[in-house]
Design an enzyme around this catalytic site. Structure first.
Site, PDB file in Angstrom:
ATOM      1  N   HIS A 162       0.817  -1.228   0.000  1.00  0.00           N
ATOM      2  CA  HIS A 162       0.000   0.000   0.000  1.00  0.00           C
ATOM      3  C   HIS A 162       0.846   1.271   0.000  1.00  0.00           C
ATOM      4  O   HIS A 162       0.671   2.160   0.829  1.00  0.00           O
ATOM      5  CB  HIS A 162      -0.967   0.017   1.190  1.00  0.00           C
ATOM      6  CG  HIS A 162      -2.036  -1.017   1.085  1.00  0.00           C
ATOM      7  ND1 HIS A 162      -3.102  -1.068   1.952  1.00  0.00           N
ATOM      8  CD2 HIS A 162      -2.223  -2.041   0.226  1.00  0.00           C
ATOM      9  CE1 HIS A 162      -3.879  -2.083   1.628  1.00  0.00           C
ATOM     10  NE2 HIS A 162      -3.362  -2.702   0.590  1.00  0.00           N
ATOM     11  N   ASP A 181      -1.818   3.540   3.302  1.00  0.00           N
ATOM     12  CA  ASP A 181      -1.758   3.195   4.736  1.00  0.00           C
ATOM     13  C   ASP A 181      -0.657   2.194   5.055  1.00  0.00           C
ATOM     14  O   ASP A 181      -0.560   1.707   6.187  1.00  0.00           O
ATOM     15  CB  ASP A 181      -3.130   2.721   5.234  1.00  0.00           C
ATOM     16  CG  ASP A 181      -3.484   1.312   4.779  1.00  0.00           C
ATOM     17  OD1 ASP A 181      -2.698   0.676   4.047  1.00  0.00           O
ATOM     18  OD2 ASP A 181      -4.571   0.826   5.157  1.00  0.00           O
ATOM     19  N   ARG A 246      -6.887   4.394   2.087  1.00  0.00           N
ATOM     20  CA  ARG A 246      -6.274   3.065   2.261  1.00  0.00           C
ATOM     21  C   ARG A 246      -5.126   2.870   1.276  1.00  0.00           C
ATOM     22  O   ARG A 246      -3.991   2.689   1.672  1.00  0.00           O
ATOM     23  CB  ARG A 246      -7.332   1.982   2.078  1.00  0.00           C
ATOM     24  CG  ARG A 246      -6.847   0.566   2.305  1.00  0.00           C
ATOM     25  CD  ARG A 246      -8.042  -0.400   2.288  1.00  0.00           C
ATOM     26  NE  ARG A 246      -7.633  -1.756   2.547  1.00  0.00           N
ATOM     27  CZ  ARG A 246      -7.259  -2.631   1.613  1.00  0.00           C
ATOM     28  NH1 ARG A 246      -7.259  -2.279   0.338  1.00  0.00           N
ATOM     29  NH2 ARG A 246      -6.912  -3.851   1.939  1.00  0.00           N
ATOM     30  N   ALA A 287     -15.543   1.928   4.623  1.00  0.00           N
ATOM     31  CA  ALA A 287     -15.134   1.517   3.275  1.00  0.00           C
ATOM     32  C   ALA A 287     -16.317   1.765   2.360  1.00  0.00           C
ATOM     33  O   ALA A 287     -17.423   1.286   2.619  1.00  0.00           O
ATOM     34  CB  ALA A 287     -14.740   0.043   3.254  1.00  0.00           C
ATOM     35  N   TYR A 289     -19.442   3.636   1.198  1.00  0.00           N
ATOM     36  CA  TYR A 289     -20.398   4.504   1.882  1.00  0.00           C
ATOM     37  C   TYR A 289     -20.500   4.090   3.354  1.00  0.00           C
ATOM     38  O   TYR A 289     -20.178   2.963   3.718  1.00  0.00           O
ATOM     39  CB  TYR A 289     -21.772   4.409   1.218  1.00  0.00           C
ATOM     40  CG  TYR A 289     -21.726   4.658  -0.267  1.00  0.00           C
ATOM     41  CD1 TYR A 289     -21.646   5.952  -0.781  1.00  0.00           C
ATOM     42  CD2 TYR A 289     -21.700   3.592  -1.169  1.00  0.00           C
ATOM     43  CE1 TYR A 289     -21.559   6.181  -2.148  1.00  0.00           C
ATOM     44  CE2 TYR A 289     -21.622   3.813  -2.543  1.00  0.00           C
ATOM     45  CZ  TYR A 289     -21.552   5.103  -3.020  1.00  0.00           C
ATOM     46  OH  TYR A 289     -21.459   5.325  -4.371  1.00  0.00           O
ATOM     47  N   ASP A 291     -22.489   2.655   5.398  1.00  0.00           N
ATOM     48  CA  ASP A 291     -23.748   1.931   5.234  1.00  0.00           C
ATOM     49  C   ASP A 291     -23.786   0.565   5.924  1.00  0.00           C
ATOM     50  O   ASP A 291     -24.764  -0.178   5.779  1.00  0.00           O
ATOM     51  CB  ASP A 291     -24.031   1.740   3.728  1.00  0.00           C
ATOM     52  CG  ASP A 291     -22.869   1.057   3.020  1.00  0.00           C
ATOM     53  OD1 ASP A 291     -21.913   0.620   3.707  1.00  0.00           O
ATOM     54  OD2 ASP A 291     -22.899   0.964   1.777  1.00  0.00           O
ATOM     55  N   GLU A 325     -19.449   0.676  10.822  1.00  0.00           N
ATOM     56  CA  GLU A 325     -19.303   1.974  10.146  1.00  0.00           C
ATOM     57  C   GLU A 325     -20.216   3.039  10.763  1.00  0.00           C
ATOM     58  O   GLU A 325     -19.830   4.197  10.924  1.00  0.00           O
ATOM     59  CB  GLU A 325     -19.640   1.826   8.653  1.00  0.00           C
ATOM     60  CG  GLU A 325     -18.574   1.077   7.881  1.00  0.00           C
ATOM     61  CD  GLU A 325     -18.882   1.004   6.392  1.00  0.00           C
ATOM     62  OE1 GLU A 325     -17.941   1.021   5.595  1.00  0.00           O
ATOM     63  OE2 GLU A 325     -20.068   0.930   6.028  1.00  0.00           O
TER      64      GLU A 325
HETATM   65 CA    CA Z   1     -19.452   0.811   3.601  1.00  0.00          CA
END
Ligand code: CA
Ligand code: CA
Length: 462
Positions: A162, A181, A246, A287, A289, A291, A325
């Site tokens: 990364h 990251d 990320r 990660a 949205y 949601d 989240e």
């Molecule tokens: Ca998500």
């Protein structure tokens, strides 16, 4: 090294296919095949992990070679390669993501402005371990060589994973750089904390301690100093322009001046982002949205005795804290313009008809492993995928603030790393990795790449 040059008459059907939502099928036998209808041709081979390719004002394709530790100019007509610079002090760890990465040409290059500059990022050794630096070189057109290195920004973090490492020359005359990251909190680095939400103190900035730059987009003056109009975070101005990333391997300015990035999600939710100063892109708490779909932040590195746990892609031991989240209350969150792809909260990442081998299961997770983002002269965003060996053309809508449906182009059995365009945009060049896993036409993981370490080309007639 054999240089393969195939002059292929590209059939009109390519343009037809490009204008539909149907993928452009590779011919049987793959790129380099003798079929006159072949939509993808081989321009050059024998490169060592080309990482960034850029169309130069000299009509050559300029490439960094990550593992080759070089900058090479490639004649797109003949495939001939000319090494402009060998970086003897660069470091590349076998099969890893460090090495010679970012490349940005000064807009004044070869325009008799006195600014024949080329900017690079690469990994180098220090007493305290490996670091990344951004350096400026001067191009001598008589010698066709880069010379007179000058450090721009040194001492940035480096890792085997990364790195991100995309460098851009902004329309405001500043350099922009993505730094990932560093692969923290997963695989062999699972006991390293993710620092994507960490912001530097004034004392750190004064001491040139850039450790808090992990998981950020940076903005700097051409001499590496901090622009006075950079955003403040917690009252501190630094090189940080935006945070919470990320692995942003794509970064591109549109003619509108808007800045876009794409980045690799964990098992789902690769993202396309509109990058705005001071905004938080959510990683590792979000990660895609916010949601609660398909992703929970399991904080491996914060476990009391981290190393006593065995890292697992799917299940968290009892002492690894899990964060939904929706529990995150971070400020200035910027949701993505699109994800590739978001899945239902109860999605089973282990289930896949094409990936029965657990070692290759990640190839079937609902991510594309997006590896670049560039703005085609038509204004459409072009992204490359490592896992799919394809280019995704994403139209911008809503004044650049929304994204349309992606069109998949030039699908082959390769790992696509980056694109470059000729000035008309009709020829799209694609750089490929030398090794690693991708998917074959049936969707099955394979490490047999059709065109390792190559520059390919296809016609995009939009
Ligand atoms: Ca998500
Ligand atoms: Ca490029």
């Amino acid at each position: 090294m054999r240089i393969v040059v195939l002059v292929v008459a590209v059939a009109a059907c390519v343009a037809t296919a490009c204008s539909s939502s149907a993928p452009v099928a590779a011919p049987s036998g793959g790129p380099g095949g003798s079929s006159a209808a072949a939509p993808v041709r081989v321009v050059a081979t024998g490169l060592e992990d080309p990482y960034e390719i850029v169309w130069g004002p000299d009509g050559f394709i300029w490439a960094t070679e990550k593992s080759g530790k070089r900058v090479t100019r490639i004649d797109p007509k003949t495939g001939e390669k000319k090494v402009a610079l060998s970086l003897d002090d660069a470091v590349h760890s076998p099969q890893a993501q460090d090495g010679v990465l970012g490349l940005a040409l000064d807009p004044g290059l070869l325009k008799a402005t006195g600014n024949d500059y080329v900017y690079l990022s690469y990994t180098y050794k220090t007493q305290d371990g490996n670091r990344t630096k951004i350096a400026r070189y001067t191009y001598d057109k008589d010698r066709q060589a880069l010379q007179d290195p000058a450090d721009v920004l040194t001492g940035l973090s480096s890792s085997i994973d990364h790195q991100s490492g995309k460098l851009r020359f902004g329309p405001d005359g500043k350099l922009y750089y993505t730094i990932g990251d560093q692969g923290a909190n997963q695989f062999t680095l699972y006991c390293n904390r993710i620092e994507a939400q960490t912001l530097p103190t004034a004392a750190q900035v004064r001491a040139h301690d850039w450790s808090a730059y992990r998981g950020k987009v940076l903005r700097m003056n051409l001499d590496g100093s901090i622009p006075p109009d950079n955003p403040m975070f917690n009252g501190v101005r630094s090189h940080i322009y935006a945070y919470g990333f990320r692995n942003a391997q794509g970064l591109a300015f549109a003619p509108s001046g808007l800045l876009y990035s794409d980045e690799q999600g964990p098992k789902s939710d690769d993202e396309l982002n509109l990058i705005e100063a001071g905004k938080n892109y959510g990683w590792p708490y979000v990660a895609g949205y916010q949601d609660d779909k398909g992703y929970v932040y399991g904080e491996w590195a914060a476990a009391k005795d981290c190393a006593s746990n065995t890292y697992d892609d799917y299940d968290f031991p009892p002492d690894v804290a899990q964060h939904k989240e929706s529990d995150w209350k971070g400020s200035d969150f910027a949701p993505p313009l699109a994800t590739f792809y978001t899945v239902a909260a109860d999605y089973d990442f282990r289930t896949s008809e094409h990936c029965p081998d657990p070692r290759a299961q990640f190839q079937c997770w609902p991510t594309l492993a997006l590896s670049s983002l560039e703005v085609h002269p038509s204004g459409t965003l072009f992204m490359t995928s490592l896992k799919e060996g394809a280019v995704y053309a994403v139209p911008l809508t809503g004044g650049g603030h929304t994204a349309g449906k992606p069109v998949k182009l030039a699908d082959t059995t390769n790992r696509y790393r980056d694109t470059a365009f000729d000035p008309t945009g009709k020829t799209v060049y694609v750089a490929t990795d030398n090794s690693g896993l991708t998917r074959d036409p049936t969707g099955t993981p394979t490490d047999t790449l059709e065109n390792p370490g190559a520059i390919l080309a296809f016609t995009y007639d939009k």
